[in-house]
Design a protein around this motif. Structure first.
Motif, PDB file in Angstrom:
ATOM      1  N   ARG A  31       1.144  -1.254  -0.363  1.00 11.80           N
ATOM      2  CA  ARG A  31      -0.180  -0.005   0.239  1.00 11.80           C
ATOM      3  C   ARG A  31       0.928   1.184  -0.199  1.00 11.80           C
ATOM      4  O   ARG A  31       2.095   1.100   0.556  1.00 11.80           O
ATOM      5  N   ALA A  32       0.533   2.408  -0.592  1.00 14.87           N
ATOM      6  CA  ALA A  32       1.270   3.634  -0.835  1.00 14.87           C
ATOM      7  C   ALA A  32       0.453   4.735  -0.903  1.00 14.87           C
ATOM      8  O   ALA A  32      -0.866   4.572  -0.987  1.00 14.87           O
ATOM      9  N   GLY A  33       0.344   5.920  -0.013  1.00 17.69           N
ATOM     10  CA  GLY A  33      -0.628   6.831  -0.018  1.00 17.69           C
ATOM     11  C   GLY A  33       0.100   8.351   0.723  1.00 17.69           C
ATOM     12  O   GLY A  33       1.198   8.056   1.638  1.00 17.69           O
ATOM     13  N   ALA A  34      -0.955   9.109   1.384  1.00 20.72           N
ATOM     14  CA  ALA A  34      -0.722  10.206   1.885  1.00 20.72           C
ATOM     15  C   ALA A  34      -0.626   9.838   2.932  1.00 20.72           C
ATOM     16  O   ALA A  34      -1.702   9.064   3.926  1.00 20.72           O
ATOM     17  N   ILE A  35       0.198   9.284   3.999  1.00 26.02           N
ATOM     18  CA  ILE A  35       0.197   9.736   5.607  1.00 26.02           C
ATOM     19  C   ILE A  35       0.970  11.118   7.288  1.00 26.02           C
ATOM     20  O   ILE A  35       2.120  11.318   6.227  1.00 26.02           O
ATOM     21  N   ASP A 130     -15.693 -12.536   6.212  1.00 24.15           N
ATOM     22  CA  ASP A 130     -14.990 -14.006   5.035  1.00 24.15           C
ATOM     23  C   ASP A 130     -14.435 -12.863   3.975  1.00 24.15           C
ATOM     24  O   ASP A 130     -13.771 -11.914   3.858  1.00 24.15           O
ATOM     25  N   SER A 131     -13.003 -14.289   3.547  1.00 26.48           N
ATOM     26  CA  SER A 131     -12.046 -13.266   2.769  1.00 26.48           C
ATOM     27  C   SER A 131     -11.533 -13.264   1.904  1.00 26.48           C
ATOM     28  O   SER A 131     -11.446 -12.838   1.075  1.00 26.48           O
ATOM     29  N   LYS A 132     -13.489 -13.772   0.990  1.00 28.64           N
ATOM     30  CA  LYS A 132     -14.230 -13.639  -0.201  1.00 28.64           C
ATOM     31  C   LYS A 132     -13.937 -12.328  -0.151  1.00 28.64           C
ATOM     32  O   LYS A 132     -14.690 -11.645  -1.333  1.00 28.64           O
ATOM     33  N   SER A 133     -14.944 -11.569   0.320  1.00 26.40           N
ATOM     34  CA  SER A 133     -15.153 -10.093   0.142  1.00 26.40           C
ATOM     35  C   SER A 133     -14.846  -9.121   0.174  1.00 26.40           C
ATOM     36  O   SER A 133     -13.283  -9.057   0.616  1.00 26.40           O
ATOM     37  N   ALA A 134     -15.060  -8.080  -0.423  1.00 25.71           N
ATOM     38  CA  ALA A 134     -14.448  -7.444  -1.708  1.00 25.71           C
ATOM     39  C   ALA A 134     -14.048  -6.164  -0.681  1.00 25.71           C
ATOM     40  O   ALA A 134     -13.295  -5.986  -0.259  1.00 25.71           O
ATOM     41  N   LEU A 183     -10.727  -3.298  -5.453  1.00 22.18           N
ATOM     42  CA  LEU A 183     -11.577  -2.489  -6.801  1.00 22.18           C
ATOM     43  C   LEU A 183     -11.281  -3.366  -8.030  1.00 22.18           C
ATOM     44  O   LEU A 183     -11.954  -3.099  -9.149  1.00 22.18           O
ATOM     45  N   SER A 184     -10.429  -4.159  -8.150  1.00 23.60           N
ATOM     46  CA  SER A 184      -9.902  -5.097  -8.742  1.00 23.60           C
ATOM     47  C   SER A 184      -9.726  -6.964  -8.260  1.00 23.60           C
ATOM     48  O   SER A 184      -9.216  -6.509  -6.543  1.00 23.60           O
ATOM     49  N   ASP A 185      -9.759  -7.180  -8.884  1.00 25.29           N
ATOM     50  CA  ASP A 185      -8.869  -8.580  -8.064  1.00 25.29           C
ATOM     51  C   ASP A 185      -7.331  -8.545  -7.291  1.00 25.29           C
ATOM     52  O   ASP A 185      -7.185  -8.968  -6.323  1.00 25.29           O
ATOM     53  N   ASN A 186      -6.741  -7.021  -7.695  1.00 25.49           N
ATOM     54  CA  ASN A 186      -5.761  -6.817  -7.294  1.00 25.49           C
ATOM     55  C   ASN A 186      -5.249  -5.387  -6.596  1.00 25.49           C
ATOM     56  O   ASN A 186      -4.466  -5.306  -5.957  1.00 25.49           O
ATOM     57  N   LEU A 187      -6.494  -4.443  -7.288  1.00 27.48           N
ATOM     58  CA  LEU A 187      -5.905  -3.433  -6.753  1.00 27.48           C
ATOM     59  C   LEU A 187      -6.566  -2.899  -5.889  1.00 27.48           C
ATOM     60  O   LEU A 187      -8.061  -3.642  -5.761  1.00 27.48           O
ATOM     61  N   ILE A 225      -4.520   7.571   3.517  1.00 32.56           N
ATOM     62  CA  ILE A 225      -4.902   7.149   2.686  1.00 32.56           C
ATOM     63  C   ILE A 225      -4.337   6.929   1.246  1.00 32.56           C
ATOM     64  O   ILE A 225      -3.742   7.234   1.146  1.00 32.56           O
ATOM     65  N   GLY A 226      -4.972   5.391   0.567  1.00 30.64           N
ATOM     66  CA  GLY A 226      -3.772   5.600  -0.399  1.00 30.64           C
ATOM     67  C   GLY A 226      -4.614   4.503  -0.884  1.00 30.64           C
ATOM     68  O   GLY A 226      -5.725   3.763  -1.030  1.00 30.64           O
ATOM     69  N   LEU A 227      -3.525   4.238  -2.274  1.00 32.37           N
ATOM     70  CA  LEU A 227      -3.586   2.537  -3.034  1.00 32.37           C
ATOM     71  C   LEU A 227      -2.998   1.334  -2.456  1.00 32.37           C
ATOM     72  O   LEU A 227      -2.089   2.149  -2.446  1.00 32.37           O
ATOM     73  N   GLY A 228      -3.383   0.240  -3.078  1.00 29.20           N
ATOM     74  CA  GLY A 228      -2.182  -0.644  -2.204  1.00 29.20           C
ATOM     75  C   GLY A 228      -2.756  -1.886  -3.783  1.00 29.20           C
ATOM     76  O   GLY A 228      -3.619  -2.317  -4.952  1.00 29.20           O
ATOM     77  N   TYR A 229      -2.146  -3.275  -3.966  1.00 34.03           N
ATOM     78  CA  TYR A 229      -1.896  -3.874  -4.512  1.00 34.03           C
ATOM     79  C   TYR A 229      -1.488  -5.447  -3.820  1.00 34.03           C
ATOM     80  O   TYR A 229      -0.476  -5.515  -3.451  1.00 34.03           O
ATOM     81  N   LYS A 230      -2.427  -5.872  -4.399  1.00 39.33           N
ATOM     82  CA  LYS A 230      -1.873  -7.176  -3.347  1.00 39.33           C
ATOM     83  C   LYS A 230      -1.705  -8.402  -5.121  1.00 39.33           C
ATOM     84  O   LYS A 230      -2.069  -8.421  -6.118  1.00 39.33           O
TER      85      LYS A 230
END
Length: 231
Positions: A31-35, A130-134, A183-187, A225-230
């Motif tokens: 994850r990266a963002g403004a802190i 649940d681990s499958k929840s968005a 937001l998607s499978d990875n984002l 607050i920021g975005l992350g990638y799995k």
């Protein structure tokens, strides 16, 4: 009829899509963002030559930088996270010194100097859903080590006879609440708030007063607050 079937299919896909966006054991999340580090400081009175100076205190201002989180999912619901960031820079100040020492107003009170710190924090995270929840809210608990460096006095305070500003590094506990939304499978979108226990002792020298010391509980709330990638 075909339109109804198409609409129903699209709705089914929209509902089912989060099911493919699970957090699973072995996932790596960056994850990266403004802190922002917002101190809730509480300082002792300044000690001058070993004696408390009544009515004095130290202050620490907020700062915002680039924040980074690295998390590893140990199970579908438990992760380990490391908080990192670009160095924070804080203006530190003092209040009440002029009145206590009888110096002209504005001589010492106000900005004392600037400090930098890095607050690496290692935390255990728990995701209750649940681990499958968005939508993935989580809580965390861990330990922080704050490293202070580049302690620079203001030119005015150097002219007043002060030198050698130093702050001790700090160990403390940290607690966190946060959320990820896939937001998607990875984002993913991330928001988090944490509290960090940061206690330090600041010392500096004066050419006539001797050593000046103050204990400061910085104890900031940290917002990101920021975005992350799995992966």
């Amino acid at each position: 009829m075909r339109k109804s079937l198409l609409t129903a299919s699209l709705l089914a896909l929209a509902v089912a899509a989060p099911l493919a966006q699970a957090f699973e054991a072995g996932d790596i999340i960056v994850r990266a963002g403004a802190i922002t580090v917002a101190p809730v400081e509480d300082s002792s009175e300044l000690q001058v030559g070993g004696a408390d100076v009544a009515g004095t205190k130290a202050t620490v201002e907020s700062d915002t930088q680039l924040g980074l989180n690295f998390a590893y999912m140990v199970t579908n619901n438990i992760g380990i996270e490391l908080l990192a960031a670009s160095p924070f820079s804080h203006e530190v100040g003092v209040r009440g010194v002029d009145a206590a020492l009888g110096t002209p107003a504005g001589t010492i009170d106000g900005r004392l100097g600037d400090i930098k710190h890095l607050p690496p924090t290692l935390m255990a995270l728990y995701y209750p859903l649940d681990s499958k929840s968005a939508f993935q809210p989580y809580v965390g608990l861990g330990v922080n080590y704050t490293i202070f460096f580049d302690e620079d006095l203001s030119s005015r305070q150097e002219a007043n006879g002060f030198s050698n500003l130093e702050l001790e590094d700090s160990w403390g506990l940290s607690a966190q609440v946060g959320m990820d939304y896939m937001l998607s499978d990875n984002l993913l979108l991330n928001a988090q708030v944490r509290y960090i226990d940061i206690d330090t002792t600041a010392t500096l020298d004066h050419n006539t007063l001797g050593e000046v010391e103050v204990d400061v509980d910085i104890d900031p709330f940290v917002y990101m607050i920021g975005l992350g990638y799995k992966f």
